[in-house]
Design a protein around this motif. Structure first.
Motif, short mmCIF file in Angstrom:
data_model
loop_
_atom_site.label_atom_id
_atom_site.label_comp_id
_atom_site.label_asym_id
_atom_site.label_seq_id
_atom_site.Cartn_x
_atom_site.Cartn_y
_atom_site.Cartn_z
N HIS A 150 118.40 96.03 63.00
CA HIS A 150 118.40 96.97 61.88
C HIS A 150 116.96 97.06 61.37
O HIS A 150 116.48 96.20 60.67
N ARG A 151 116.21 98.07 61.94
CA ARG A 151 116.73 99.25 62.49
C ARG A 151 115.74 99.79 63.53
O ARG A 151 114.61 99.34 63.61
N ALA A 190 114.20 103.55 64.59
CA ALA A 190 114.18 104.98 64.26
C ALA A 190 113.55 105.74 65.43
O ALA A 190 112.54 105.34 65.98
N THR A 216 110.51 106.72 59.65
CA THR A 216 111.17 105.53 59.10
C THR A 216 112.62 105.86 58.78
O THR A 216 113.04 107.01 58.94
N MET A 217 113.38 104.87 58.32
CA MET A 217 114.71 105.12 57.78
C MET A 217 114.61 104.93 56.28
O MET A 217 115.23 104.04 55.70
#
Length: 421
Positions: free
Chosen positions: A334-335, A337, A349-350
């Motif tokens: 996690h995570r 992208a 990014t997330m």
């Protein structure tokens, strides 16, 4: 590659704009009216608080208004004397009475975290019909393709960590309760309004039975039915089986194919917060009990202020190693992208959430050595058999979070390991 997606927009739990109040999570609600007896009354009872202009009467009860402990036999069921407009017609016995009008309404609980156009009410977790409706709406365009792929590849659906709160009612709750415990639910409804029925002992016993019914319905009709629907389509099910106070987590975990815990990293995460990470050990116990090999975890999740491209393999290795000792055998980073631009760095990014596990990271190429190490560890643990020294029983009243033995006086001696049931 294996492909899996969450069962609704966001990460928790099963909802969207297609869920109408009648198919949403249901809660019990009530109003109270005092009357004096010795005469016939025709009285409009106040409608209990409700949401979305949605309300259904369930029961109308009369209880003596002046008794701290309410004798069970003194509770009168007046539902057939209450008309559709909430008007009660009744020859009231002598004395002071409290009329309790009970009903059900929808809980204002939405799926999260999702784009605004994809946000709506969360479905009734005690109703297979509501879950079917949600899945049919969510996957009506996706399912034909997913079924085709599932025939020759691995396709999965996930129920992430449960973060959408409790519910305490559904339309057939009274029938399910009576079938499970052999007595009627309605005389004890005042207990849900913080009253004592028959005795403190009887009240506590009812509350235990009520929690047991909620946990059973939650496991069977939500997680179990989710598994049934997915299995019919050849789809693998995943879950993080924890969160909320209405589930028995070890019971929920047995319903689906692959169970996952989670662990976080970053500068703001103290060692004490993850040393006794209950979710990984809990999932490991279930997998061991069922004879499985895959103990998954959402791994190395970072808080918004903790990463900012500050994490690197050497800083992460000790945490990963510790989680292997807790039973971890498969890592879900996690995570990651997607980085569509050929030269932009550090790239997409997330939002604020890391770990920034991307090809645009400065340590991406030398970090291959760490990935190879993790692969070897996962292979070893998925090929091995766990042998524990102690088996902990988590308690009959184990609704909500499981308890880590290390945080109690029953902590295992140094060098000994355990499972929980």
């Amino acid at each position: 590659l294996e492909f899996a997606m969450h069962n609704c927009p966001g990460w928790s739990s099963s909802g969207g704009p297609w869920i109408t109040p009648d198919k949403a999570m249901q809660i019990i609600t009530w109003s109270e009216t005092k009357i004096t007896g010795g005469k016939q009354v025709r009285i409009q009872l106040p409608t209990p608080k409700h949401m979305f202009d949605y309300y259904i009467d369930t029961y109308c009860l009369a209880i003596p208004a002046n008794m701290k402990v309410i004798p069970r036999l003194s509770i009168l069921e007046l539902s057939n004397r209450l008309d559709k407009d909430g008007v009660l017609t009744w020859d009231v016995p002598t004395g002071e009475w409290l009329i309790m009008r009970f009903g059900q309404t929808a809980k204002d609980q939405k799926n999260k975290s999702a784009p605004s156009k994809s946000t709506g009410l969360d479905c009734d977790k005690f109703s297979t019909e509501a879950l079917d409706y949600h899945l049919n709406c969510m996957f009506k365009r996706l399912m034909p393709t997913m079924e085709k792929i599932a025939k020759h590849s691995k396709i999965g659906l996930l129920i992430d960590s449960y973060e959408t709160g409790d519910q305490d009612w559904t339309s057939d709750m009274p029938a399910y309760f009576e079938q499970s415990h052999g007595y009627e639910l309605y005389p004890f409804l005042p207990v849900l309004a913080n009253k004592i029925v028959e005795s403190e002992e009887s009240t506590k016993r009812f509350l235990f039975d009520f929690r047991r019914v909620r946990a059973d319905m939650f496991a069977e009709r939500y997680y179990g039915h989710f598994q049934k629907r997915c299995k019919e389509k050849g789809i693998i099910t995943y879950t993080e089986p924890y969160g909320g106070n209405m589930m028995e987590e070890l019971q929920v975990a047995q319903q689906l194919d692959i169970n996952m815990g989670e662990f976080w990293c970053g500068q703001t995460v103290l060692w004490a917060n993850y040393k006794y990470n209950r979710t990984v050990k809990q999932v490991a116990s279930i997998v061991h009990t069922l004879g499985g090999k895959v103990v998954g975890a959402e791994a190395f999740t970072s808080e918004p202020d903790a990463d900012k491209w500050l994490q690197y393999p050497y800083a992460l290795k000790s945490l990963g190693d510790y989680m292997f000792t807790r039973g971890l055998s498969r890592i879900y980073f996690h995570r990651f992208a997607h980085q569509p631009h050929p030269t932009a760095a550090p790239g997409m990014t997330m939002g604020a959430w890391g770990l920034h596990f991307d090809r645009t990271n400065t340590w991406w190429k030398p970090g291959k050595a760490w990935i190879e190490y993790l692969n070897r560890c996962q292979y070893i643990f998925q090929s091995s058999t766990f042998y524990g020294d102690i088996l902990y029983h988590n308690g009959d009243d184990s609704f909500g979070s499981t308890i880590e033995p290390e945080q109690t006086l029953l902590a295992p001696p140094e060098g000994y390991d355990y499972d929980m049931v």
